[in-house]
Enzyme design. Structure first.
Site, PDB file in Angstrom:
ATOM      1  N   TYR A 138      45.199 148.746  45.954  1.00 46.89           N
ATOM      2  CA  TYR A 138      46.138 148.224  44.962  1.00 46.89           C
ATOM      3  C   TYR A 138      47.593 148.486  45.319  1.00 46.89           C
ATOM      4  O   TYR A 138      48.491 147.895  44.734  1.00 46.89           O
ATOM      5  CB  TYR A 138      45.849 148.829  43.582  1.00 46.89           C
ATOM      6  N   LYS A 190      33.050 156.769  48.519  1.00 48.09           N
ATOM      7  CA  LYS A 190      32.240 156.133  49.566  1.00 48.09           C
ATOM      8  C   LYS A 190      32.598 156.817  50.877  1.00 48.09           C
ATOM      9  O   LYS A 190      32.863 156.173  51.890  1.00 48.09           O
ATOM     10  CB  LYS A 190      32.526 154.622  49.576  1.00 48.09           C
ATOM     11  N   ASP A 222      27.848 153.090  45.439  1.00 43.34           N
ATOM     12  CA  ASP A 222      26.680 152.203  45.296  1.00 43.34           C
ATOM     13  C   ASP A 222      25.605 152.883  44.447  1.00 43.34           C
ATOM     14  O   ASP A 222      25.040 152.285  43.523  1.00 43.34           O
ATOM     15  CB  ASP A 222      26.144 151.757  46.666  1.00 43.34           C
ATOM     16  N   ASP A 246      37.705 150.344  39.047  1.00 40.91           N
ATOM     17  CA  ASP A 246      37.810 149.002  38.467  1.00 40.91           C
ATOM     18  C   ASP A 246      36.417 148.381  38.346  1.00 40.91           C
ATOM     19  O   ASP A 246      36.035 147.866  37.290  1.00 40.91           O
ATOM     20  CB  ASP A 246      38.702 148.132  39.365  1.00 40.91           C
ATOM     21  N   ASP A 250      33.630 147.869  34.689  1.00 37.18           N
ATOM     22  CA  ASP A 250      33.119 146.608  34.129  1.00 37.18           C
ATOM     23  C   ASP A 250      31.611 146.722  33.930  1.00 37.18           C
ATOM     24  O   ASP A 250      31.061 146.280  32.919  1.00 37.18           O
ATOM     25  CB  ASP A 250      33.423 145.405  35.037  1.00 37.18           C
TER      26      ASP A 250
HETATM   27  C1  IPM Z   1      41.684 145.953  35.159  1.00 34.90           C
HETATM   28  C2  IPM Z   1      41.912 144.584  35.712  1.00 34.90           C
HETATM   29  C3  IPM Z   1      43.058 144.620  36.711  1.00 34.90           C
HETATM   30  C4  IPM Z   1      42.673 145.577  37.819  1.00 34.90           C
HETATM   31  C5  IPM Z   1      43.453 143.246  37.275  1.00 34.90           C
HETATM   32  C6  IPM Z   1      43.859 142.280  36.179  1.00 34.90           C
HETATM   33  C7  IPM Z   1      44.536 143.322  38.328  1.00 34.90           C
HETATM   34  O1  IPM Z   1      40.749 144.078  36.270  1.00 34.90           O
HETATM   35  O2  IPM Z   1      42.603 146.500  34.526  1.00 34.90           O
HETATM   36  O3  IPM Z   1      40.585 146.486  35.316  1.00 34.90           O
HETATM   37  O4  IPM Z   1      42.002 145.192  38.788  1.00 34.90           O
HETATM   38  O5  IPM Z   1      43.043 146.737  37.723  1.00 34.90           O
HETATM   39 MN    MN Z   2      39.009 145.359  36.030  1.00 33.25          MN
END
Ligand code: IPM
Ligand code: MN
Length: 357
Positions: A138, A190, A222, A246, A250
């Site tokens: 990032y 990792k 993983d 990140d 999710d």
């Molecule tokens: C998050 C989002 C961001 C990230 C994107 C929008 C750049 O997915 O906050 O998790 O990858 O950090």
């Molecule tokens: Mn994200």
């Protein structure tokens, strides 16, 4: 005089404005109940603003935003605009320039029926991910060589600094101690393939010696994804790098019921911090009154906790948990049968009755 907090609000794109509207209604109401005041200032940044003015985040606005005590953000991203332009210009800029090195993502299941995993209960899904928020791929050290030719080379550096890794690991050890649950911290990396992550291995070990009361645990990313689905109860506090955090969060959001509830805080302890739902701008749902605002409502709860209003934060969380347990809010997706506004109304109506802890 009661306390007053100044909040900068960036509602952003897609469903951002709708969910932020509900988050702010909850904020106002809880402030009235708990006896403090909030002064919000909205910054109309995002796709519409960019298309109209070609401005992404004017420096003047940035300077103003950082003067607030906290920042609430909805979502950024629009299919009409080059991928990543606004995300980097707004979200990443805030994370980097305000040095918000902790991205805190609680993973908490409030009602068993919301979990897609068989036989997992709220006791099994209750952990928190500390995602490093200022380094890794990032950092944006990237480039293209011979772009568009058959010999094209594309690079993006994964960078970690000792300082960056150490401060986030230290934060996570402290958090594991504060949570006082299993007192376990799992490092997710990792290091077997990305050898640069040996820096994480060594730092974790060294800092960990200062926390003899915290059990040190480790999983490769993983395997961590696998455990997250198979045995989420093994996690208490997790610390990981930016990109793995990140992705993992999710997945983790789904086992707490979905992105409709998952919130995050981008923190620099003691300085202005940024709170946002984990979900994106979901352009296809924009303006339709179907997006679930609970992730933003929970981001407001995290923001209040961070500002020192623990009772107000708990009041919001308890209210949301109660509405989910009783199935008055039956699901967390856009298919709940309740609109954005109706979910906001339910939270507002029930805030008062909740005995604050
Ligand atoms: C998050 C989002 C961001 C990230 C994107 C929008 C750049 O997915 O906050 O998790 O990858 O950090
Ligand atoms: Mn994200």
């Amino acid at each position: 005089m009661s306390k007053e907090y100044t909040i900068a609000v960036i509602a952003g794109d897609g469903i951002g404005p709708e969910v932020v509207t509900e988050g702010l209604r909850v904020l106002e109401r809880v402030a009235a109940i708990e006896g403090f005041r909030v002064r919000t200032t909205s910054y109309p940044l995002g796709a519409e603003h960019y298309l109209k003015t070609r401005e992404i985040f004017p420096d003047q606005a940035f300077e103003e935003v950082r003067q607030h005590q906290a920042i609430l953000l909805g979502a950024i991203g629009d299919p009409r605009i080059e991928i990543g332009l606004l995300e980097f210009g707004i979200i990443a800029r805030l994370r980097f320039e305000l040095d918000l090195y902790v991205n805190l993502r609680p993973v908490r299941l409030y009602a068993e029926h919301l979990c897609p995993l068989k036989d997992k209960t709220p006791e099994d899904v209750d952990f928190i991910v500390v995602r490093e928020n200022t380094e890794d791929a990032y950092a944006g050290m990237r480039g293209f060589f011979k772009k568009g030719t058959p010999d094209e080379v594309a690079t993006q550096e994964i960078i970690f600094t000792r300082k960056g890794v150490e401060r986030v690991i230290r934060y996570a050890f402290d958090l594991a101690r504060r949570r006082g649950r299993a007192k376990k911290l799992t490092l997710v990396d990792k290091a077997n393939a990305v050898r640069a992550m040996d820096l994480w291995t060594r730092t974790f070990e060294e800092v960990g010696r200062e926390y003899p009361d915290i059990t040190r645990d480790h999983a490769y990313i993983d395997a961590a994804c696998m455990w997250c689905v198979k045995n989420p109860e093994w996690f208490d506090t997790v610390v990981t790098s930016n990109m793995f955090g990140d992705i993992l969060t999710d997945l983790a959001a789904m086992i707490q019921g979905g992105l409709g509830i998952a919130a995050s805080g981008n923190l620099h302890p003691g300085q202005v911090s940024l709170f946002e739902p984990i979900h994106g701008s979901a352009p296809k749902y924009a303006g339709k009154n179907v997006a679930n605002p609970l992730a933003t409502v929970m981001a407001v709860s995290m923001m209040l906790d961070n500002l020192g209003e623990a009772r107000a934060a708990a009041r919001i969380e308890d209210t949301v948990a109660g509405l989910l347990r009783s199935r008055r809010i039956p699901s967390l997706g856009s298919d709940s049968g309740l609109g954005t506004r109706a979910i906001g109304d339910l939270v507002l109506e029930n805030l008062e009755q909740k005995a604050a802890v």
